[in-house]
Design an enzyme around this catalytic site. Structure first.
Site, short mmCIF file in Angstrom:
data_model
loop_
_atom_site.label_atom_id
_atom_site.label_comp_id
_atom_site.label_asym_id
_atom_site.label_seq_id
_atom_site.Cartn_x
_atom_site.Cartn_y
_atom_site.Cartn_z
N ARG A 86 106.96 -16.93 -11.08
CA ARG A 86 105.52 -16.91 -10.84
C ARG A 86 105.24 -17.27 -9.39
NH1 ARG A 86 102.39 -18.41 -15.82
NH2 ARG A 86 103.87 -18.48 -17.55
N HIS A 433 62.46 -9.74 10.62
CA HIS A 433 61.27 -10.28 9.97
C HIS A 433 61.46 -10.37 8.46
CE1 HIS A 433 57.23 -9.97 8.09
NE2 HIS A 433 56.87 -10.77 9.08
N ARG A 596 54.08 -24.90 14.97
CA ARG A 596 54.20 -24.05 16.15
C ARG A 596 52.90 -23.32 16.39
NH1 ARG A 596 58.42 -19.13 16.11
NH2 ARG A 596 56.72 -18.13 14.94
N GLU A 723 63.59 -21.54 23.40
CA GLU A 723 64.12 -20.27 22.90
C GLU A 723 64.34 -19.26 24.02
OE1 GLU A 723 61.25 -18.64 20.09
OE2 GLU A 723 59.69 -19.84 21.02
N GLY A 744 64.97 -22.93 19.23
CA GLY A 744 64.77 -21.75 18.38
C GLY A 744 65.90 -20.77 18.63
N THR A 745 66.97 -20.92 17.87
CA THR A 745 68.20 -20.18 18.20
C THR A 745 68.15 -18.71 17.81
OG1 THR A 745 69.13 -21.04 16.12
CG2 THR A 745 69.70 -22.20 18.17
N ASP A 747 65.61 -16.48 18.73
CA ASP A 747 65.26 -15.82 19.99
C ASP A 747 66.23 -16.17 21.11
OD1 ASP A 747 63.21 -13.99 19.76
OD2 ASP A 747 61.63 -15.51 19.77
N CYS A 809 65.65 -25.18 14.95
CA CYS A 809 64.75 -24.69 13.90
C CYS A 809 64.92 -23.20 13.65
CB CYS A 809 63.29 -25.00 14.25
SG CYS A 809 62.72 -24.22 15.77
#
Length: 855
Positions: A86, A433, A596, A723, A744-745, A747, A809
């Site tokens: 096995r 989106h 925001r 961003e 804001g990773t 953008d 965020c």
């Protein structure tokens, strides 16, 4: 038991071919998990057949043409014993070649077995080995045995003849020669290209090793009570206590799991059971399973054989488990004191929690796949196809589930997305989106389904096989796998029970980085609160303006001729925004809420089609030419790099003034009812210090005005969303004006790479497959490029403002690998979609535990 005599000291002392004893030098990373488990079972004095383990190095050498001393391996077993080989990989999920049983049987041994177990049983053993050897070792086509009929000696003779006719040589009779050939074939199978690719897809390293175990056969066929089966003490589906498994009389290996001839394990009205025919053996088996659970510290599936009423334990493997079962099993083991809570947390894979949080296509359900794309938001839903938001809302009013199909979604589709059960788009990537909003709403979503042909004019989608689906046809979206299915497969419901909540409580205690949620609506905020998010890290206020009644007011504001006119129109939006913020503050009960300010370009609020433009002209009592002219004035070649974010706040300050007033008036009202609210006001798309200065002056002025008007003092925190690359590079200039820097990773990745996050899905899979990118940078943070900007921004921001709060965020905030980077950089919290909060929390807890114990 089959193994209580010991000989062959050379094998015992050889670390590469090792007799499995309680003290043998066997480890998971040298001999594999099966070998180590068999050693543990031996230490527990369970009835395990005699076994020799071959190390990874030994199997590698076999692949290079250097066999171990097979004669010495064979000498470890009685002269008349048959053997089974096995696989023993480091992780059982990595797979391995199938087991080969009954090695050592030959013409002479067959005749001897005929006398002890009967001719039919002996012939079945020999036939099984001949056919298995032919297919897996000699690499013959299985169809050479298609003409074999009957059973017993006749079937055996036909199988031997078929083998010898195909190979033009006699079937090997020497058991050392048989074993050597089996070992070579299994090493070759492990190193094959398809096997390598398959296990690497399951997370195995390219150089993953294979061990092998050679075990004395315990016959499940013969006289008396003979058979084989598997047993476990919990349900693989639910994780609840339940004796489950199968037993089959006169069988070997895992045959009990196939066919209808298997018996039940426990007393059952539907048919005979092992408990009925062998109650003492059944009780032994349960006792062994319970001992394994306690001593091996895991729920184990026991593979066993009965030979003339004697029980043998062949193997123990960790119980296969659904996500729900994984959580229940880990918590139960901790509750019983078998493992500590920290280890229970480590045993649950963070990403599997998504399956608990959402409805899923049931395992084993028939999947009629018609196409697919990027798995953008987990979960599954079935519904009828609709092609616009209005039709989705109409379906919702009739309580009919629907799937919203769009080329790509825009903010105007929010109402349709809220009405739909799932979303499918032709374009887009992991941070498009549709993907971002879908994850926030817990809405299953597949984006970038470019292998489906969308014809929105004819209202059809065409599958990869040519089938055409139109409005009203039923499809299923599997946002976990990225598949689009025809029809309605069986579903498994979400499972958020008390066990899940307790595990999350333990995770919150262990984690050392905060977890907030991105929430734009009261429904999002309530979901975040239910998952015990430590606040809202990002509230995108623009989504509040797409309600039908507010859209018209926004359009009036866009067409206003002066600042005063804009202020007059925005006065009508003020109470609506204030109510929005009041709801968010009340739901979060004093936890921080980071709001925001308005971000998108104004053109997103204007109709693109002629019909919509005529309706707007009628609603505003303006000539159509005035509408089209204004739309042309606002049009931009690249609106996502144009008049949006803080640029609107500077050039059209009335919008930010209205929003600031709504935030502060809501703060005053909600603080009167309960704990003081300290809102966080976030400025988007900042590039320069001067932008922050201008907005700060305006926001401070509004705050002072509200304080004077209400006679109530309050505090707030002002920060920026980092961003743009320039904001990260110039963070030392910006930070002194801020209480927080929120990266804001989404953008920031888009601008660093020069990639459109909405269009990258078209080629991203090809880039990852060809090694251009290790991972989709919109899914897993690029720590070398984007991460360097984040690290620079964080370091420079803290040097200029030591008390500044740092966070992420973007959607990376819910990704375990990205959370590890954020902890390393020293961030205070990450923020992600509400349904990703449990995933992020468990990942953060595991990272903290690893640091604590030095893993």
């Amino acid at each position: 038991m089959l193994h209580r005599h010991v000989k062959g000291a050379a094998v015992q002392n050889n670390p590469h071919t090792t007799l499995v004893t309680p003290t043998a030098p066997i480890a998971n990373n040298t001999h594999g998990g099966r070998a180590k488990c068999l050693q543990r079972l031996t230490r527990l004095d369970l009835p395990v057949p005699r076994t020799v383990a071959l190390s990874f190095d030994a199997v590698n050498k076999i692949g290079e043409g250097h066999l171990p001393d097979v004669e010495k391996v064979v000498a470890q077993f009685p002269e008349d014993a048959l053997m089974c080989v096995r696989p023993s990989s480091e992780d059982p999920d990595w797979g391995g070649p199938g087991a080969v049983m009954n090695i050592g049987i030959n013409d002479h041994r067959f005749e001897a077995l005929c006398k002890t177990m009967g001719e039919e049983a002996a012939a079945a053993l020999y036939t099984r080995f001949v056919q298995s050897y032919a297919v897996h070792v000699a690499r013959l086509d299985p169809d050479i045995f298609d003409d074999v009929t009957g059973n017993g000696r006749s079937a055996l003779g036909q199988s031997l003849h078929a083998y010898e006719a195909e190979t033009e040589e006699a079937f090997p009779q020497d058991r050392a020669a048989q074993l050597s050939a089996v070992l070579r074939s299994m090493s070759r199978a492990w190193n094959g290209t398809s096997a390598r690719l398959l296990r690497q897809a399951k997370g195995a390293p390219a150089d993953a090793g294979l061990g092998l175990v050679v075990q004395q056969m315990a016959f499940g066929v013969g006289h008396g009570t003979c058979g084989s089966g598997v047993l476990q003490l919990v349900s693989s589906d639910t994780g609840l206590p339940q004796i489950t498994g199968r037993y089959k009389s006169q069988s070997q290996g895992r045959e009990a799991l196939k066919g209808d001839a298997a018996m039940y394990l426990t007393n059952d009205k539907r048919g005979p059971s092992l408990q009925d025919i062998e109650p003492e053996v059944f009780e032994q088996l349960i006792a062994h399973a319970q001992l394994m659970r306690t001593k091996l510290r895991a729920e184990m599936q026991v593979e066993f054989v009965l030979e003339d009423g004697t029980l043998h334990i062949l193997d123990g493997v960790r119980v296969a488990r659904s996500s729900q079962a994984a959580v229940r099993i880990a918590v139960a083991l901790a509750d019983d004191g078998i493992i500590p809570r920290e280890e229970a947390l480590m045993r649950v894979e963070p990403r599997t929690l998504s399956e608990l949080l959402h409805r899923q296509v049931a395992p084993g359900a028939k999947r009629d796949v018609i196409g697919g794309g990027i798995a953008a938001s987990p979960g599954a839903a079935t519904g009828r196809i609709v092609f616009n938001a209005a039709d989705a809302q109409a379906c919702a009013s009739r309580n009919e589930p629907c799937i919203l199909v769009r080329r790509e979604t825009s903010p105007e589709d929010i109402r349709g997305m809220q009405a739909a059960h799932a979303v499918l788009t032709e374009r887009g990537g992991i941070t498009s989106h549709a993907a971002v909003i879908g994850r926030g709403m817990g809405l299953p979503c597949v984006v970038g389904a470019s292998n489906l042909r969308f014809n929105l004019r004819k209202r059809t989608i065409t599958a990869t096989d040519g089938r055409v689906f139109g409005a009203g046809d039923e499809i299923t979206i599997d946002g976990t796998s990225g598949d689009v299915l025809a029809g309605a497969p069986a579903m498994r419901e979400a499972a958020l029970d008390d066990t899940f909540q307790r595990l999350m409580g333990w995770a919150e205690d262990a984690a050392d980085i905060g977890i907030r949620a991105n929430a734009d609506t009261p429904a999002d905020a309530q979901t975040a609160h239910n998952f015990n998010a430590q606040g809202i890290g990002l509230c995108r206020t623009e989504h509040m303006f797409f309600e039908p009644g507010r859209m018209t007011v926004m359009r009036e504001m866009i067409f206003a001729a002066s600042g005063e006119d804009r202020r007059a129109v925005l006065e009508r939006l003020l109470p609506m925004q204030r109510d929005d913020f009041k709801q968010l503050f009340r739901i979060m009960q004093g936890k921080p809420v980071s709001i925001r300010l308005f971000d998108p370009p104004l053109h997103e609020f204007l109709p693109n089609d002629r019909v919509g433009q005529r309706e707007l002209a009628e609603a505003l009592d303006l000539p159509l030419s005035a509408i089209t002219r204004r739309i042309e004035e606002l049009s931009e070649y690249n609106p996502m790099l144009g008049m949006r974010g803080v640029r609107l706040g500077v050039t059209v300050p009335e919008i930010y003034d209205m929003q600031a007033r709504a935030i502060f008036e809501a703060t005053v009202e909600v603080s009167r009812d309960g704990a003081p609210v300290v809102p966080e006001v976030m400025i988007p798309l900042v590039s320069t210090r001067r932008e922050v200065e201008l907005v700060k002056v305006a926001v401070d002025a509004v705050a002072n005005a509200v304080r004077n008007e209400t006679g109530v003092d309050f505090s707030f925190r002002l920060g920026v969303m980092v961003e743009t690359p320039r904001a990260a590079l110039r963070a030392a200039e910006i930070a002194p004006y801020c209480a927080f820097l929120s990266f804001g990773t989404n953008d920031l990745t888009q601008m660093t790479y020069g990639l459109s996050r909405d269009d990258a899905g078209r080629f991203m899979s090809a880039y990852v497959q060809r090694g251009v990118f290790a991972e989709d940078p919109f899914h897993v943070m690029d720590t070398e490029g984007v991460g360097e900007l984040v690290k620079l921004g964080a370091t420079r921001g803290r040097m200029a403002q030591p008390n500044v709060t740092l966070s992420v965020c973007g959607e990376h905030g819910g990704n375990p690998e990205s959370i590890a980077f954020c902890r390393e950089v020293g961030f205070d919290y990450v923020s992600c979609s509400p349904f990703r909060v449990p995933v992020a929390r468990l990942a953060a807890a595991q990272l903290a535990i690893k640091d604590k114990v030095g893993m």
